[in-house]
Design an enzyme around this catalytic site. Structure first.
Site, PDB file in Angstrom:
ATOM      1  N   GLU A 210      49.947  38.252  67.477  1.00  0.00           N
ATOM      2  CA  GLU A 210      51.271  38.848  67.721  1.00  0.00           C
ATOM      3  C   GLU A 210      51.788  39.520  66.454  1.00  0.00           C
ATOM      4  O   GLU A 210      52.879  39.208  65.951  1.00  0.00           O
ATOM      5  CB  GLU A 210      52.252  37.798  68.278  1.00  0.00           C
ATOM      6  CG  GLU A 210      51.779  37.256  69.617  1.00  0.00           C
ATOM      7  CD  GLU A 210      52.820  36.501  70.439  1.00  0.00           C
ATOM      8  OE1 GLU A 210      53.889  36.158  69.905  1.00  0.00           O
ATOM      9  OE2 GLU A 210      52.553  36.261  71.633  1.00  0.00           O
ATOM     10  N   GLU A 335      46.654  35.068  75.659  1.00  0.00           N
ATOM     11  CA  GLU A 335      47.732  34.126  75.985  1.00  0.00           C
ATOM     12  C   GLU A 335      48.321  34.530  77.329  1.00  0.00           C
ATOM     13  O   GLU A 335      48.823  35.652  77.478  1.00  0.00           O
ATOM     14  CB  GLU A 335      48.833  34.123  74.911  1.00  0.00           C
ATOM     15  CG  GLU A 335      48.371  33.479  73.609  1.00  0.00           C
ATOM     16  CD  GLU A 335      49.472  33.331  72.573  1.00  0.00           C
ATOM     17  OE1 GLU A 335      50.658  33.210  72.954  1.00  0.00           O
ATOM     18  OE2 GLU A 335      49.133  33.357  71.374  1.00  0.00           O
TER      19      GLU A 335
HETATM   20  O1  AHR Z   1      51.892  29.860  73.067  1.00  0.00           O
HETATM   21  C1  AHR Z   1      53.084  29.702  72.356  1.00  0.00           C
HETATM   22  C2  AHR Z   1      53.411  30.898  71.490  1.00  0.00           C
HETATM   23  O2  AHR Z   1      53.656  32.003  72.303  1.00  0.00           O
HETATM   24  C3  AHR Z   1      52.299  31.370  70.588  1.00  0.00           C
HETATM   25  O3  AHR Z   1      52.265  30.668  69.396  1.00  0.00           O
HETATM   26  C4  AHR Z   1      52.657  32.793  70.347  1.00  0.00           C
HETATM   27  O4  AHR Z   1      51.536  33.584  70.066  1.00  0.00           O
HETATM   28  C5  AHR Z   1      53.372  33.202  71.615  1.00  0.00           C
HETATM   29  O5  AHR Z   1      54.543  33.872  71.361  1.00  0.00           O
END
Ligand code: AHR
Length: 533
Positions: A210, A335
Site C-alpha cells: 500500500e 488483500e
Molecule cells: O489487512 C489489514 C490491513 O489492511 C493491512 O495491513 C493493510 O495493507 C490494509 O490496509
C-alpha cells in the site's frame, strides 16, 4: 424486505451461445468446455498473515513450550487444516506492518532479538488493552519461523519488503539471507544458525505494501521510480524472482495508469521484471456493523459489494493493457475479504477479529468464483487474513481453535486449483434492491480437468431455492455429487463452543441426467463434481 424479485435474466459472460428459453426451471447454466479462459493458478487460493492483533502471536505462533499442540512453536491445528485446503502460498509479514519491519530483528537467536513497537500499537483498541505482542513486537516469529511454517503447511512463502523505512540494500540482503546457497555468504551462515542451512528459497517478493498510504504515501509515478530502483540487480541465485508492485487501492485507476506509464518511461523492457501488481479490495457494509448481527438488507448489501471485485479486475486490467500490450504483468489481489468491526466478545488486542458467518462464506465464494472467471488475469490472491483477523479462516485463543465457514469455502473450492477455467453462462433471475441495485441470484465458475468438471455456485437469495438446468456443451454429465454449505439461519457461524455449527454437507443424490437439474439451496455455496462422458 426491500428487495423485489424480478423475473429478468442476468447473463454472466458474453452470450456467444444464446441459452434456449427454459420454462421448466428458474435458472439455466451453460458450461462451454471448449471456451477456455485459462488455467486457474493455485496461488489464487493464497493467504496472508500479518503481525497484527492475534494473527501471528497466538494464531500461528504459540511457542515451543506452549501447552497448545505445536510443531516447533507453530500451532499444529493450523498446519493440519492448511494441508486440507492445499494452501499454495502465504504472504507475510504485512500489510502495513511490513513497511515498519526490519527483517534483521527477526533472525538470529530468539532470546537476543529486540522488542519493538508494533505498527498497530497506536490503534485505539490497543491503547486501552494490556501490553502484548500485538502492541510490542517480541520478534520471536521471524524469517526462519515463517519459512518453516510455510514448509509445514506445504505453501510457498511470499514476502512483503519494507520500502518506506528501509533501503534498497536491505531488500537486497533479505533476498541474500533467504536464497543464497548453503555456506556461500555470511547471511547464508546466519540463516543456517537459525536452523535452515539450505536456502528457503523465496520467489515471491512484494516491493512495499500500500505504497499509496501506510507504505510511504507515494503517488503512482513516484512509486514507480522507487520500485525500479529496488528491483534493479537484486541477486537471483538461480531463482526466477517474481516481483510484485504495490498496486491500487480499490478503484484508484489513476494509480495504475501513472505507475505503468512511469515504469516504462525509460525502457519498456522494465515490464519484464514485474510479475504482478497488487490490488487491495475489502468489502463492508455502510454501517460498518457487526459480523453476526445484521438485517436482510445488510446481507444483500455485503454480497453486492463483494461482486464489485469483478469490475475492479476488469478496469485495472484494461488500463494495464494500454502500456503492457504484451500482457506480461498479472494482477495479484493480495488483500481481499469482508471487513466488519472487531467483535466485542473477542479480546480487543485481537484487532480486527470477528466471527465470520454464512454471509461471509458467500462473499468468499463470490470472490473466488470471480478470480476463477478471470484466471487469465489474476495470478495470485491472498485472503486477508488467515487467522484471528479480517475474513479469517480460523479463530484461535490459547488451546481453543475453530475453523470458520470461510475455511469450508476454501476446502470446497480447492479442486479448482490447477484446472482450466471455462466460460460458463449463468442465466438466472436478479434480485433488485433499494440500496445496491441488481444482484444476480446465482453466480459461479466452472473448471475442467480431463473428464471432470467442478462447478461452484453461490445462491445469494435468502428465501428461494433456484431450480436450475445445467448443460455442458458437446458432453454428457454421467455422474454428479454435490457439497453444500448452507443454513436456515443466515447468521450461522462457528465458535469455540460450537465449532461445527456450520459445515458443508454432501448430497450424493442429485437427479442425474443431461441436462442435470439441480436445486441450489437458498443462501448457499454449492460445489458440483461432475463426471463427463
Ligand atoms: O489487512 C489489514 C490491513 O489492511 C493491512 O495491513 C493493510 O495493507 C490494509 O490496509
Amino acid at each position: 424486505m426491500s428487495r423485489v424479485l424480478r423475473r429478468q435474466f442476468l447473463l454472466s459472460g458474453l452470450a456467444l451461445v444464446a441459452p434456449r428459453p427454459s420454462f421448466s426451471t428458474g435458472a439455466r447454466i451453460d458450461i462451454l468446455p471448449d471456451e477456455q479462459i485459462g488455467v486457474i493458478s493455485p496461488h489464487i487460493y493464497g493467504h496472508f498473515t500479518e503481525h497484527l492483533g492475534g494473527c501471528i502471536y497466538d494464531g500461528v505462533w504459540v511457542g515451543e513450550n506452549s501447552k497448545v499442540p505445536n510443531i516447533g512453536g507453530i500451532r499444529k491445528d493450523l498446519v493440519d487444516h492448511l494441508k486440507r485446503i492445499k494452501a499454495p502460498v502465504i504472504r507475510w509479514p504485512g500489510g502495513c506492518f511490513a513497511d515498519s519491519y526490519n527483517w534483521r530483528d527477526g533472525v538470529g537467536p530468539r532470546d537476543h532479538r529486540p522488542r519493538r513497537t508494533n505498527f498497530w500499537a497506536n490503534t485505539p483498541y490497543l491503547w486501552k488493552s494490556s501490553d502484548g505482542p500485538s502492541k510490542y513486537e517480541p520478534n520471536q516469529f521471524g524469517t526462519n519461523e515463517f519459512a518453516r511454517f510455510c514448509k509445514l503447511a506445504g505453501a510457498e512463502p511470499y514476502f512483503a519488503a519494507n520500502l518506506r523505512s528501509l533501503q534498497a540494500f536491505d531488500f537486497y540482503e533479505w533476498v541474500e539471507y533467504c536464497n543464497s546457497p548453503t555456506g556461500s555468504t555470511s547471511l547464508a551462515d546466519l540463516r543456517g544458525q537459525g536452523g535452515s542451512r539450505d536456502p528457503f528459497p523465496v520467489r515471491f517478493w512484494g516491493v512495499g505494501n500500500e505504497s499509496w498510504g501506510c507504505g510511504g504515501s507515494f503517488t503512482g509515478d513516484e512509486y514507480a521510480i522507487e520500485f525500479r530502483r529496488y528491483i534493479e540487480w537484486v541477486p537471483r541465485f538461480a531463482q526466477d524472482l517474481k516481483f510484485i508492485a504495490s498496486g491500487p487501492n480499490v478503484a484508484d485507476y489513476a494509480w495504475t495508469r501513472s505507475f505503468f506509464e512511469k515504469l516504462v518511461e525509460k525502457d519498456k523492457g522494465a515490464l519484464r521484471d514485474v510479475f504482478g501488481t497488487a490490488l487491495h479490495y475489502y468489502c463492508g457494509t455502510t454501517d460498518q456493523g457487526s459480523s453476526i448481527d445484521f438485517s436482510n438488507d445488510g446481507w444483500y448489501e455485503l454480497l453486492s459489494k463483494a461482486v464489485r471485485m469483478e469490475e475492479l479486475i476488469s478496469n485495472h486490467w484494461q488500463i494495464m493493457g494500454e502500456v503492457d500490450t504484451e500482457r506480461r504483468v498479472k494482477l495479484v489481489v493480495d488483500e481481499w475479504g469482508a471487513w466488519h468491526r472487531t467483535d466485542p466478545g473477542i479480546a480487543p488486542s485481537y484487532l480486527f477479529a470477528y466471527y465470520p458467518t454464512l454471509r461471509d462464506a458467500l462473499v468468499s465464494g463470490i470472490t473466488l468464483d470471480i478470480f476463477n472467471r478471470h484466471a487469465d488475469k489474476v495470478a495470485m490472491a491472498n485472503d486477508a487474513q488467515l487467522i484471528n483477523n479480517i475474513n479469517t479462516l480460523f479463530l484461535a485463543a490459547d488451546d481453543h481453535f475453530t475453523a470458520t465457514p470461510i475455511f469450508h469455502v476454501f476446502e470446497m473450492y480447492a479442486p479448482h486449483q490447477g484446472s482450466t477455467s471455462v466460460r460458463t453462462i449463468i442465466s438466472a433471475p436478479s434480485l433488485s434492491q433499494k440500496a445496491t441495485g441488481a444482484l444476480a441470484v446465482l453466480s459461479g465458475s466452472c473448471s475442467v480437468k480431463d473428464s471432470r468438471a467442478v462447478l461452484t455456485i453461490v445462491n445469494g437469495d435468502i428465501q428461494n431455492a433456484q431450480e436450475s438446468e445445467i448443460n455442458i456443451r458437446n458432453r454428457r454429465i454421467t455422474s454428479a455429487r454435490a457439497t453444500v454449505l448452507t443454513s436456515t439461519d443466515i447468521h450461522a457461524h462457528n465458535t469455540f463452543d460450537s465449532p461445527n455449527a456450520l459445515q458443508p454437507k454432501e448430497d450424493n443424490n442429485p437427479r442425474l441426467g443431461s441436462p442435470l437439474n439441480y436445486s441450489f439451496a437458498p443462501a448457499s455455496v454449492t460445489r458440483l463434481d461432475l463426471e463427463l462422458g
